[in-house]
Design a protein around this motif. Structure first.
Motif, PDB file in Angstrom:
ATOM      1  N   MET A 268       0.808  -1.215   0.000  1.00 54.89           N
ATOM      2  CA  MET A 268       0.000   0.000   0.000  1.00 54.89           C
ATOM      3  C   MET A 268       0.843   1.269   0.000  1.00 54.89           C
ATOM      4  O   MET A 268       0.409   2.306  -0.491  1.00 54.89           O
ATOM      5  N   ASP A 269       2.049   1.210   0.566  1.00 51.36           N
ATOM      6  CA  ASP A 269       2.884   2.417   0.611  1.00 51.36           C
ATOM      7  C   ASP A 269       3.772   2.573  -0.617  1.00 51.36           C
ATOM      8  O   ASP A 269       4.610   3.480  -0.684  1.00 51.36           O
ATOM      9  N   GLY A 270       3.618   1.697  -1.602  1.00 51.07           N
ATOM     10  CA  GLY A 270       4.367   1.827  -2.850  1.00 51.07           C
ATOM     11  C   GLY A 270       5.724   1.175  -2.847  1.00 51.07           C
ATOM     12  O   GLY A 270       6.475   1.313  -3.831  1.00 51.07           O
ATOM     13  N   THR A 271       6.099   0.454  -1.787  1.00 53.22           N
ATOM     14  CA  THR A 271       7.435  -0.147  -1.713  1.00 53.22           C
ATOM     15  C   THR A 271       7.461  -1.590  -2.217  1.00 53.22           C
ATOM     16  O   THR A 271       8.487  -2.259  -2.099  1.00 53.22           O
ATOM     17  N   GLY A 272       6.351  -2.084  -2.776  1.00 51.50           N
ATOM     18  CA  GLY A 272       6.321  -3.449  -3.263  1.00 51.50           C
ATOM     19  C   GLY A 272       6.883  -3.567  -4.671  1.00 51.50           C
ATOM     20  O   GLY A 272       7.458  -2.623  -5.221  1.00 51.50           O
ATOM     21  N   TYR A 273       6.703  -4.740  -5.262  1.00 49.83           N
ATOM     22  CA  TYR A 273       7.209  -4.993  -6.612  1.00 49.83           C
ATOM     23  C   TYR A 273       6.179  -5.833  -7.364  1.00 49.83           C
ATOM     24  O   TYR A 273       5.297  -6.421  -6.744  1.00 49.83           O
ATOM     25  N   PRO A 274       6.205  -5.826  -8.710  1.00 46.63           N
ATOM     26  CA  PRO A 274       7.259  -5.287  -9.589  1.00 46.63           C
ATOM     27  C   PRO A 274       7.050  -3.837 -10.026  1.00 46.63           C
ATOM     28  O   PRO A 274       7.967  -3.209 -10.563  1.00 46.63           O
ATOM     29  N   ASP A 275       5.848  -3.281  -9.818  1.00 44.77           N
ATOM     30  CA  ASP A 275       5.538  -1.967 -10.397  1.00 44.77           C
ATOM     31  C   ASP A 275       5.488  -0.840  -9.386  1.00 44.77           C
ATOM     32  O   ASP A 275       5.230   0.302  -9.766  1.00 44.77           O
ATOM     33  N   GLY A 276       5.697  -1.122  -8.101  1.00 39.10           N
ATOM     34  CA  GLY A 276       5.667  -0.060  -7.095  1.00 39.10           C
ATOM     35  C   GLY A 276       4.323   0.638  -7.015  1.00 39.10           C
ATOM     36  O   GLY A 276       4.275   1.854  -6.760  1.00 39.10           O
ATOM     37  N   LEU A 277       3.244  -0.106  -7.207  1.00 43.77           N
ATOM     38  CA  LEU A 277       1.910   0.496  -7.126  1.00 43.77           C
ATOM     39  C   LEU A 277       1.629   0.943  -5.695  1.00 43.77           C
ATOM     40  O   LEU A 277       2.185   0.400  -4.739  1.00 43.77           O
ATOM     41  N   LYS A 278       0.718   1.899  -5.560  1.00 44.56           N
ATOM     42  CA  LYS A 278       0.454   2.484  -4.246  1.00 44.56           C
ATOM     43  C   LYS A 278      -1.048   2.638  -4.035  1.00 44.56           C
ATOM     44  O   LYS A 278      -1.784   3.032  -4.948  1.00 44.56           O
ATOM     45  N   GLY A 279      -1.499   2.318  -2.808  1.00 42.35           N
ATOM     46  CA  GLY A 279      -2.884   2.570  -2.424  1.00 42.35           C
ATOM     47  C   GLY A 279      -3.892   1.949  -3.372  1.00 42.35           C
ATOM     48  O   GLY A 279      -3.814   0.770  -3.722  1.00 42.35           O
ATOM     49  N   LYS A 280      -4.838   2.754  -3.838  1.00 39.97           N
ATOM     50  CA  LYS A 280      -5.912   2.270  -4.681  1.00 39.97           C
ATOM     51  C   LYS A 280      -5.449   1.919  -6.090  1.00 39.97           C
ATOM     52  O   LYS A 280      -6.244   1.400  -6.892  1.00 39.97           O
ATOM     53  N   GLU A 281      -4.173   2.190  -6.412  1.00 34.56           N
ATOM     54  CA  GLU A 281      -3.647   1.699  -7.688  1.00 34.56           C
ATOM     55  C   GLU A 281      -3.610   0.168  -7.708  1.00 34.56           C
ATOM     56  O   GLU A 281      -3.596  -0.445  -8.773  1.00 34.56           O
ATOM     57  N   ILE A 282      -3.562  -0.429  -6.527  1.00 30.59           N
ATOM     58  CA  ILE A 282      -3.563  -1.879  -6.402  1.00 30.59           C
ATOM     59  C   ILE A 282      -5.014  -2.348  -6.410  1.00 30.59           C
ATOM     60  O   ILE A 282      -5.834  -1.848  -5.637  1.00 30.59           O
ATOM     61  N   SER A 283      -5.327  -3.281  -7.262  1.00 33.16           N
ATOM     62  CA  SER A 283      -6.706  -3.747  -7.389  1.00 33.16           C
ATOM     63  C   SER A 283      -7.176  -4.437  -6.111  1.00 33.16           C
ATOM     64  O   SER A 283      -6.382  -4.884  -5.283  1.00 33.16           O
ATOM     65  N   ARG A 284      -8.492  -4.545  -5.972  1.00 31.49           N
ATOM     66  CA  ARG A 284      -9.066  -5.190  -4.790  1.00 31.49           C
ATOM     67  C   ARG A 284      -8.620  -6.647  -4.686  1.00 31.49           C
ATOM     68  O   ARG A 284      -8.274  -7.125  -3.598  1.00 31.49           O
ATOM     69  N   PHE A 285      -8.604  -7.362  -5.819  1.00 32.23           N
ATOM     70  CA  PHE A 285      -8.195  -8.765  -5.786  1.00 32.23           C
ATOM     71  C   PHE A 285      -6.726  -8.903  -5.427  1.00 32.23           C
ATOM     72  O   PHE A 285      -6.334  -9.842  -4.704  1.00 32.23           O
ATOM     73  N   ALA A 286      -5.867  -8.006  -5.900  1.00 25.01           N
ATOM     74  CA  ALA A 286      -4.445  -8.067  -5.556  1.00 25.01           C
ATOM     75  C   ALA A 286      -4.227  -7.738  -4.082  1.00 25.01           C
ATOM     76  O   ALA A 286      -3.367  -8.335  -3.422  1.00 25.01           O
ATOM     77  N   ARG A 287      -5.012  -6.793  -3.524  1.00 24.64           N
ATOM     78  CA  ARG A 287      -4.893  -6.481  -2.100  1.00 24.64           C
ATOM     79  C   ARG A 287      -5.357  -7.661  -1.251  1.00 24.64           C
ATOM     80  O   ARG A 287      -4.783  -7.952  -0.200  1.00 24.64           O
ATOM     81  N   LEU A 288      -6.408  -8.334  -1.734  1.00 23.61           N
ATOM     82  CA  LEU A 288      -6.891  -9.532  -1.049  1.00 23.61           C
ATOM     83  C   LEU A 288      -5.822 -10.623  -1.081  1.00 23.61           C
ATOM     84  O   LEU A 288      -5.529 -11.275  -0.070  1.00 23.61           O
ATOM     85  N   ALA A 289      -5.201 -10.800  -2.250  1.00 25.75           N
ATOM     86  CA  ALA A 289      -4.179 -11.840  -2.400  1.00 25.75           C
ATOM     87  C   ALA A 289      -2.954 -11.559  -1.537  1.00 25.75           C
ATOM     88  O   ALA A 289      -2.354 -12.484  -0.979  1.00 25.75           O
ATOM     89  N   ALA A 290      -2.574 -10.298  -1.413  1.00 29.95           N
ATOM     90  CA  ALA A 290      -1.381  -9.949  -0.629  1.00 29.95           C
ATOM     91  C   ALA A 290      -1.526 -10.386   0.818  1.00 29.95           C
ATOM     92  O   ALA A 290      -0.592 -10.934   1.422  1.00 29.95           O
ATOM     93  N   VAL A 291      -2.701 -10.182   1.395  1.00 29.08           N
ATOM     94  CA  VAL A 291      -2.941 -10.574   2.784  1.00 29.08           C
ATOM     95  C   VAL A 291      -2.863 -12.089   2.928  1.00 29.08           C
ATOM     96  O   VAL A 291      -2.172 -12.617   3.817  1.00 29.08           O
ATOM     97  N   CYS A 292      -3.555 -12.810   2.052  1.00 27.78           N
ATOM     98  CA  CYS A 292      -3.600 -14.272   2.149  1.00 27.78           C
ATOM     99  C   CYS A 292      -2.235 -14.889   1.885  1.00 27.78           C
ATOM    100  O   CYS A 292      -1.836 -15.862   2.545  1.00 27.78           O
TER     101      CYS A 292
END
Length: 431
Positions: A268-292
């Motif tokens: 969420m803070d943009g420090t991930g990879y591969p694209d450095g997406l931040k906040g709502k730039e990350i889709s709902r399904f990708a945010r769900l997947a990150a937690v799981c």
């Protein structure tokens, strides 16, 4: 065929005697080696017949619902109006008699046993598909769809059982077990969030395929039993893009599956990879997947680390500010029904307490009680087994104790509390 009672209705035969048209009443082998998810079925598939011949020592057939052995059919087919055939020569050997037996009553499999069988089949399916991907061959995600359906059905009844069995398997199968576990967690969370059945299935398939890119990373890096070097870490971080490119070649694949494969390591803070997406730039399904994905990873046994307990894992994940969507993480905790260490909860007895230790199961931790809700006053601290005084819900410390909550929380957790006296009955909630 007339039914003269159960004694003549059920017959146990060898597995290699199984024939198409028989009704399989029971399969006699250990549940972990049982190739079928159904308890009983009409044998109409040559593939199922081959499985029985190869791996099942004995089966019981139901003559009221299907055909019997050929030797029995021959005896029944004699036309009684015809003259009796001449007697067999004395030297001819009589066919081995088939003994009719009454099947023993067996306890039905437990939910854990059924879940383990489902997990075994799902892991085998993922292993086969990933092996094809490792060899650079075309993959067929349709092979996973039946397992997604089966897991969706199983988790609608007891998702916790299916997740529990994935923790019992060999750490050398980590990538495949992890894929099944993440798919299962994603389906459970999607259902908890109110998604429809189609979305739940998409979530399950996305979870099973999210790490397929690791098949294009050298196995010695993926399975390395120690800290990765900078160069090795750079290679492992290529797996989202590698997997995304592999899945792009497949027709009619839901775009959300592609998105999860590419972006499950974004933060969420943009420090991930591969694209450095931040906040709502990350889709709902990708945010769900990150937690799981992270929860299953840190609670899994690996060759280079111990497995965190569910309470410990959730507590740590709550502290990683900027990593997860906070609302998604809260929904995940509620979906699991597992409270992290340090969480404030209300008990059935209307006491407030803090989760401090593991209990009999992840959903029944030890809670250090310290506050009486009806009387609005503190109590002597006691460590309560929530298997006897269940957790009703989570509470917000700031709501009850204001800005002083972090200090109070630390003080209570630092105390050495005595166990609560045994209770013969559940305490009545005071309203």
């Amino acid at each position: 065929m007339s039914d003269d009672g159960d004694t003549n209705r059920y017959i146990r035969i060898r597995g290699d005697q199984a024939e198409l048209g028989m009704f399989v009443h029971a399969v006699h082998c250990s549940w972990i080696h049982n190739p079928f998810w159904r308890r009983s079925f009409l044998l109409i598939s040559p593939q199922d017949q081959a499985l029985i011949h190869e791996s099942v020592p004995q089966i019981t057939i139901d003559l009221a619902k299907g055909r019997g052995l050929k030797v029995m059919a021959m005896a029944d087919s004699r036309d009684h109006d015809d003259p009796a055939p001449p007697p067999e020569p004395p030297a001819a050997a009589a066919p081995e008699p088939v003994v009719a037996i009454r099947p023993r009553r067996r306890k039905p499999p437990t939910e854990l046993e059924r879940a383990a069988a489902t997990a075994e089949r799902a892991i085998a399916a993922v292993t086969r598909l990933f092996a094809e991907a490792r060899l650079g061959r075309a993959i067929r995600t349709a092979d996973l769809l039946p397992m997604v359906e089966e897991i969706a059905h199983a988790t609608s009844h007891n998702g916790a059982a299916l997740i529990a069995v994935t923790r019992l398997k060999d750490k050398d199968q980590y990538t495949y077990i992890h894929s099944v576990a993440v798919g299962t967690l994603m389906m459970g969370l999607a259902r908890h969030l109110g998604m429809d059945d189609d979305d739940v299935r998409v979530a399950g398939l996305a979870g099973m395929l999210h790490d397929i890119g690791k098949m294009q990373v050298p196995a010695e890096i993926v399975d390395k039993p120690g800290r990765l070097t900078g160069e090795e870490l750079a290679q492992i971080r290529l797996h989202p893009g590698l997997g995304h490119r592999m899945l792009l070649d497949l027709e009619d694949l839901d775009p959300r599956i592609l998105d999860v494969c590419l972006h499950h390591h974004e933060k969420m803070d943009g420090t991930g990879y591969p694209d450095g997406l931040k906040g709502k730039e990350i889709s709902r399904f990708a945010r769900l997947a990150a937690v799981c994905d992270v929860y299953d990873a840190v609670t899994s046994i690996r060759s280079y680390k111990r497995a965190w307990s569910p309470h410990e894992a959730l507590a740590q994940m709550l502290e990683w500010e900027g990593h997860f969507d906070p609302a998604m993480l809260r929904a995940f905790i509620a979906c699991l029904g597992i409270q992290p260490f340090g969480a404030l909860v209300r008990l059935h007895s209307n006491r407030l307490g803090i989760v401090v230790r593991e209990g009999e199961s992840p959903t029944t931790p030890i809670v250090r009680s310290f506050f009486d809700v009806p009387d609005q006053q503190t109590l002597p601290v006691e460590d309560v087994a929530t298997s006897g005084d269940p957790i009703i819900r989570a509470e917000r410390g700031e709501y009850w104790f204001g800005e002083g909550w972090p200090t109070l929380q630390a003080e209570i957790m630092a105390q050495v509390a005595v166990p609560e006296a045994p209770r013969h009955h559940l305490p009545r909630a005071r309203m």
